[in-house]
Scaffold this motif. Structure first.
Motif, mmCIF file in Angstrom:
data_model
loop_
_atom_site.group_PDB
_atom_site.id
_atom_site.type_symbol
_atom_site.label_atom_id
_atom_site.label_comp_id
_atom_site.label_asym_id
_atom_site.label_seq_id
_atom_site.Cartn_x
_atom_site.Cartn_y
_atom_site.Cartn_z
ATOM 1 N N ILE A 193 -27.370 -18.152 -32.650
ATOM 2 C CA ILE A 193 -26.360 -18.955 -33.356
ATOM 3 C C ILE A 193 -25.026 -18.911 -32.597
ATOM 4 C CG2 ILE A 193 -24.953 -19.022 -35.475
ATOM 5 C CD1 ILE A 193 -27.587 -18.330 -37.000
ATOM 6 N N GLU A 194 -24.658 -17.727 -32.122
ATOM 7 C CA GLU A 194 -23.404 -17.619 -31.347
ATOM 8 C C GLU A 194 -23.471 -18.488 -30.093
ATOM 9 O OE1 GLU A 194 -22.475 -13.511 -30.433
ATOM 10 O OE2 GLU A 194 -22.455 -13.087 -32.589
ATOM 11 N N LYS A 197 -23.196 -22.148 -31.049
ATOM 12 C CA LYS A 197 -21.834 -22.522 -31.476
ATOM 13 C C LYS A 197 -20.940 -22.740 -30.260
ATOM 14 C CE LYS A 197 -21.241 -20.626 -36.100
ATOM 15 N NZ LYS A 197 -20.860 -19.408 -36.866
ATOM 16 N N LYS A 198 -21.066 -21.836 -29.291
ATOM 17 C CA LYS A 198 -20.277 -21.958 -28.056
ATOM 18 C C LYS A 198 -20.610 -23.254 -27.328
ATOM 19 C CE LYS A 198 -19.223 -17.574 -25.770
ATOM 20 N NZ LYS A 198 -19.763 -16.657 -24.761
ATOM 21 N N LYS A 200 -21.883 -25.992 -28.516
ATOM 22 C CA LYS A 200 -21.365 -27.161 -29.235
ATOM 23 C C LYS A 200 -19.842 -27.264 -29.071
ATOM 24 C CE LYS A 200 -23.161 -28.545 -33.137
ATOM 25 N NZ LYS A 200 -24.222 -29.287 -33.770
ATOM 26 N N ALA A 201 -19.166 -26.108 -29.174
ATOM 27 C CA ALA A 201 -17.701 -26.119 -29.060
ATOM 28 C C ALA A 201 -17.269 -26.616 -27.683
ATOM 29 C CB ALA A 201 -17.149 -24.715 -29.323
ATOM 30 N N LEU A 235 -25.895 -25.294 -38.845
ATOM 31 C CA LEU A 235 -25.125 -25.620 -37.627
ATOM 32 C C LEU A 235 -25.145 -27.125 -37.355
ATOM 33 C CD1 LEU A 235 -26.548 -22.866 -35.208
ATOM 34 C CD2 LEU A 235 -24.337 -22.829 -36.374
#
Ligand code: G3I
Length: 356
Positions: A193-194, A197-198, A200-201, A235
């Motif tokens: 997940i981390e 997220k990175k 996508k960011a 997410l």
């Protein structure tokens, strides 16, 4: 009366689950080349999604720096198009099944060159024809650290972003997946997940998470699976079960997941059902599949595809791993391509109950 009942029963997996998710299978060369009539009749009758088990992996499709071999991958795509199936590409970047020349790469620049050429060429060739790509496969270890693959060692975690960006450009229409085993389990899930997220960011396109689903009837953790579906979907991603099978055999060293680097000596104790599966185990397998599909159905709004890793029990990597030469029974169809009790238990979840 009998025929009325028969009519009310659904005729295939793909029909039964058509409003829920695609039902897929992994194809070997014999299926792609339509060598076995029984196997191919079953594939066409039951499944509406296919994944090439081995023939889009880099060792096969890109054996040398300047040589690609598209023969079976092209046939795979033709087969899927002919039968109007969902086509899943597997896989663009994986530490395993790499061609020899990649193992010899020593510099970050050369590795970038390989990744760029490989993804542009392979994803580019099938652009617009595949529904999804497993862009990066198995980049995270069970403890949540990055796998120390050649990609990570030379490029750091940036190789993941690089792969997704190249794939998005080469095939803008395909849904882009991150695919892994054991990624339903808490530590690996958290790290995944981390990582996502990175990604996508940073502006990269990622559409889904593939949970491979190489599990055992002796240690199926339904809560982890359900939590993973919910957390990945939160997410904004689609979830697919990309390589589902349930081993019924003892697991040396209580091995979990699917790290293909491990192997074990064969022994009668490790191969308890060489002739047939006892009824009691057949029943347990059916119960476990039923429990799993209940969860899949509960979350069908988040799930795009359930793909079994093989067509029938004779064609399963689990007959050869983690112990060579065993007789395993992990799928819904037996060695004669007949539906097993597990097939019935899954189908019964959708069969219209006769209203008599
Ligand atoms: O094609 C050769 C054949 O010419 C040769 O005689 C024979 C001798 O060993 O090997 C054949 O290749 C084997 C290939 O499967 C086709 O049967 C490889 O050795 C063998 O390593 C390969 O195993 C595959 C494995 O990935 C490694 O690529 C399995 O079929 C395949 O089911 C498995 O799938 C992986 C997913 O891609 C990723 N997730 C885990 C999953 C299970 O390991």
């Amino acid at each position: 009366m009998q025929s009325l009942l028969a009519q009310q029963r659904l005729s295939s997996l793909k029909e039964a689950f058509k409003s829920d998710f695609f039902i897929g299978t992994a194809l070997g060369a014999e299926h792609i080349l339509e060598k076995n009539t029984k196997a191919n009749e079953l594939i066409i009758r039951e499944f509406n999604a296919i994944t090439p088990e081995n023939h889009m992996k880099s060792v096969n499709i890109h054996p040398e720096w300047n040589r690609y071999d598209f023969f079976l991958a092209d046939k795979f795509v033709e087969f899927g198009q002919k039968n109007k199936m969902y086509l899943a590409g597997h896989t663009l970047v994986w530490h395993s099944q790499l061609p020899n020349f990649v193992h010899k790469i020593k510099s970050a620049d050369s590795l970038k060159l390989f990744l760029t050429d490989h993804i542009n060429t392979v994803a580019g060739r099938y652009a617009g024809k595949l529904n999804s790509w497993d862009v990066v496969n198995e980049a995270i270890e069970d403890d949540g650290t990055f796998r120390k693959s050649i990609f990570y060692n030379l490029l750091g975690e940036d190789f993941i972003k690089m792969a997704f960006d190249l794939a998005a450009k080469a095939d803008p229409k395909a849904e882009l997946y991150y695919n892994d085993y054991n990624n339903e389990q808490p530590a690996k899930r958290k790290a995944t997940i981390e990582m996502i997220k990175k990604l996508k960011a940073s502006g990269s396109k990622i559409d889904g998470v593939g949970i491979q689903g190489h599990w055992s009837i002796n240690s199926l953790k339904l809560k982890d699976i359900e939590d993973a579906i919910v957390e990945y979907a939160a997410l904004g991603l689609r979830v697919s079960f990309t390589e589902l099978d349930l081993t019924v055999l003892p697991n040396p060293w209580d091995l979990k997941g699917a790290d293909v680097n491990q192997n074990f000596e064969n022994s009668p104790k490790m191969n308890p059902y060489p002739k047939e599966l006892p009824d009691s185990v057949q029943t347990t397998l059916a119960q476990k599949y039923e429990e799993l599909f209940k969860i899949f159905l509960k979350h069908q709004d988040k799930i795009d595809r359930i793909t079994f890793w093989g067509v029938a029990d004779n064609h399963s990597w689990l007959n050869g791993w983690p112990v060579r030469g065993r007789t395993n029974y992990p799928l819904l169809f037996d060695r004669n391509f007949e539906p097993k009790k597990a097939y019935t238990s899954v189908m019964n979840l959708k069969n219209t109950k006769p209203n008599l």
